[in-house]
Scaffold this motif. Structure first.
Motif, short mmCIF file in Angstrom:
data_model
loop_
_atom_site.label_atom_id
_atom_site.label_comp_id
_atom_site.label_asym_id
_atom_site.label_seq_id
_atom_site.Cartn_x
_atom_site.Cartn_y
_atom_site.Cartn_z
N PRO A 58 -40.78 -67.98 5.25
CA PRO A 58 -41.37 -67.31 6.42
C PRO A 58 -41.79 -68.25 7.54
CG PRO A 58 -42.24 -66.39 4.38
CD PRO A 58 -41.48 -67.63 4.00
N GLY A 59 -41.87 -69.56 7.26
CA GLY A 59 -42.12 -70.51 8.33
C GLY A 59 -43.57 -70.93 8.44
N PRO A 60 -43.92 -71.61 9.55
CA PRO A 60 -45.28 -72.14 9.73
C PRO A 60 -46.28 -71.03 10.04
CG PRO A 60 -44.00 -72.52 11.70
CD PRO A 60 -43.05 -71.93 10.70
N ASP A 61 -47.53 -71.42 10.19
CA ASP A 61 -48.60 -70.48 10.56
C ASP A 61 -48.38 -70.08 12.01
OD1 ASP A 61 -50.89 -69.09 10.98
OD2 ASP A 61 -52.26 -70.76 10.66
N ASP A 62 -47.57 -69.03 12.21
CA ASP A 62 -47.11 -68.68 13.56
C ASP A 62 -47.01 -67.16 13.67
OD1 ASP A 62 -45.13 -68.04 15.70
OD2 ASP A 62 -45.06 -70.22 15.92
N HIS A 85 -39.99 -74.58 -0.49
CA HIS A 85 -40.92 -75.68 -0.76
C HIS A 85 -42.15 -75.54 0.13
CE1 HIS A 85 -38.76 -77.16 2.76
NE2 HIS A 85 -39.62 -78.16 2.89
N THR A 86 -43.17 -76.30 -0.20
CA THR A 86 -44.49 -76.10 0.40
C THR A 86 -44.83 -77.14 1.47
OG1 THR A 86 -45.31 -77.19 -1.59
CG2 THR A 86 -45.52 -74.81 -1.49
N HIS A 87 -43.99 -77.25 2.47
CA HIS A 87 -44.36 -77.99 3.67
C HIS A 87 -44.82 -76.99 4.72
CE1 HIS A 87 -42.06 -81.98 2.77
NE2 HIS A 87 -43.30 -82.00 2.33
N ARG A 88 -45.67 -77.46 5.63
CA ARG A 88 -46.35 -76.55 6.55
C ARG A 88 -45.42 -75.86 7.56
NH1 ARG A 88 -51.66 -80.11 8.06
NH2 ARG A 88 -52.64 -80.07 6.00
N ASP A 89 -44.20 -76.33 7.65
CA ASP A 89 -43.25 -75.64 8.54
C ASP A 89 -42.44 -74.59 7.79
OD1 ASP A 89 -42.11 -77.83 7.18
OD2 ASP A 89 -40.44 -77.95 8.58
#
Length: 305
Positions: A58-62, A85-89
């Motif tokens: 779903p992507g970053p906090d956007d 995977h669990t990167h912030r983007d």
């Protein structure tokens, strides 16, 4: 990071943020407006199936990107959210999509490093980690995630992160590869978050599979995926050879190695290049080819053994 011509990179990706693009049968994609030297034009989220669908990454906090995704599936039901995977983007927007749809979240697990952090490590390269993410269902390698219009197989691909998964759609011979393989650039492997040994093993693993069309977390789709993966493996082998060639002239710290190897690199990427070199050095130390005093860390000095 794409400073050499030994990999046939493709930076032709005209997709605009928020626009729904039919990328192939049963696959739609929406680009998030989060461009950077690390994300290229932004994070690509995928909608899989029709009617009852899955959203991958779903992507970053956007909020705007979440709204675009929800608008793209208007009149449909989101039953599954899959996270590579669990990167912030990639993962933080999961909470918004889940709240709006009630979909079940599938991923390998919470964020974790590829190895314990050394006491001597002053700084961490894990600032991009999403430590709040927890899936509803932890998925293991080979397990099937199935909806009414899709059947995906989890493929364990650690290296970029320890918990990285790809999702194969075997019936269509395509693979959602997250950040493990990208067409516009090589992937960053930054210890302790990532592991070069794991990354190379995961690349080798993909050469044994049947999927040949790859959809990445950033940039365009990759045609001839297996051939492209072999380019990436040779590229990493060449990078290792360059490190050993420089160390044959005498011991060196990582900034010296970066200057010798990454000619003309974008200065904004020099820190990431240093961690990529560290990932190679960590592997070379483990294999007994290179030596350093103490743990193999970003501030260390390295020499041939």
């Amino acid at each position: 990071m794409a400073e050499h011509d030994d990999v046939p990179f493709n930076r032709d990706f005209p997709l605009q943020p928020g626009v729904v693009d039919d990328a192939g049968p049963g696959v739609r994609r929406v680009l998030c407006n989060n461009p950077s030297p690390f994300t290229f034009t932004g994070t690509v989220s995928y909608i899989v199936g029709r009617g009852q669908v899955a959203i991958i990454d779903p992507g970053p906090d956007d909020e705007a990107h979440a709204a675009a995704l929800l608008d793209a599936v208007r009149g449909e039901t989101v039953t599954h959210i899959l996270v590579t995977h669990t990167h912030r983007d990639h993962s933080p927007n999961t909470a918004r999509i889940k709240a709006a749809t009630g979909a079940t979240v599938y991923a390998e697990g919470p964020h974790r490093a590829s190895r314990p952090r050394y006491e001597s490590e002053k700084i961490s390269s894990e600032s991009g980690a999403d430590r709040d993410f927890v899936p509803d269902i932890a998925v293991r390698d080979g397990e099937i995630v199935e909806g009414s219009s899709f059947r995906l197989e989890a493929v364990s691909t650690p290296g970029h992160t320890a918990n990285h998964l790809a999702f194969a759609w075997p019936d269509r011979k395509l693979l959602f590869v997250g950040d493990h393989v990208m067409g516009w650039s090589t992937s960053i492997v930054a210890p302790p978050d990532g592991s070069m040994r794991d990354y190379l093993a995961s690349l080798e693993r993909l050469t044994q599979r049947n999927e040949d069309l790859y959809f990445s977390g950033h940039g365009p789709e990759i045609l001839g995926g297996q051939r492209y993966v072999r380019f990436l493996i040779r590229h990493r082998q060449a990078r290792e050879a360059s490190i050993l060639h420089r160390l044959a002239k005498g011991e060196a710290d990582i900034p010296s190695l970066v200057r010798a190897i990454y000619i003309g690199i974008d200065p904004r990427l020099s820190g990431a290049a240093g961690y990529s070199v560290l990932a190679h050095l960590e592997d070379l130390v483990a294999r007994g080819i290179v030596a350093t005093d103490g743990d193999p860390v970003i501030g260390g000095t390295y020499r041939l053994k």
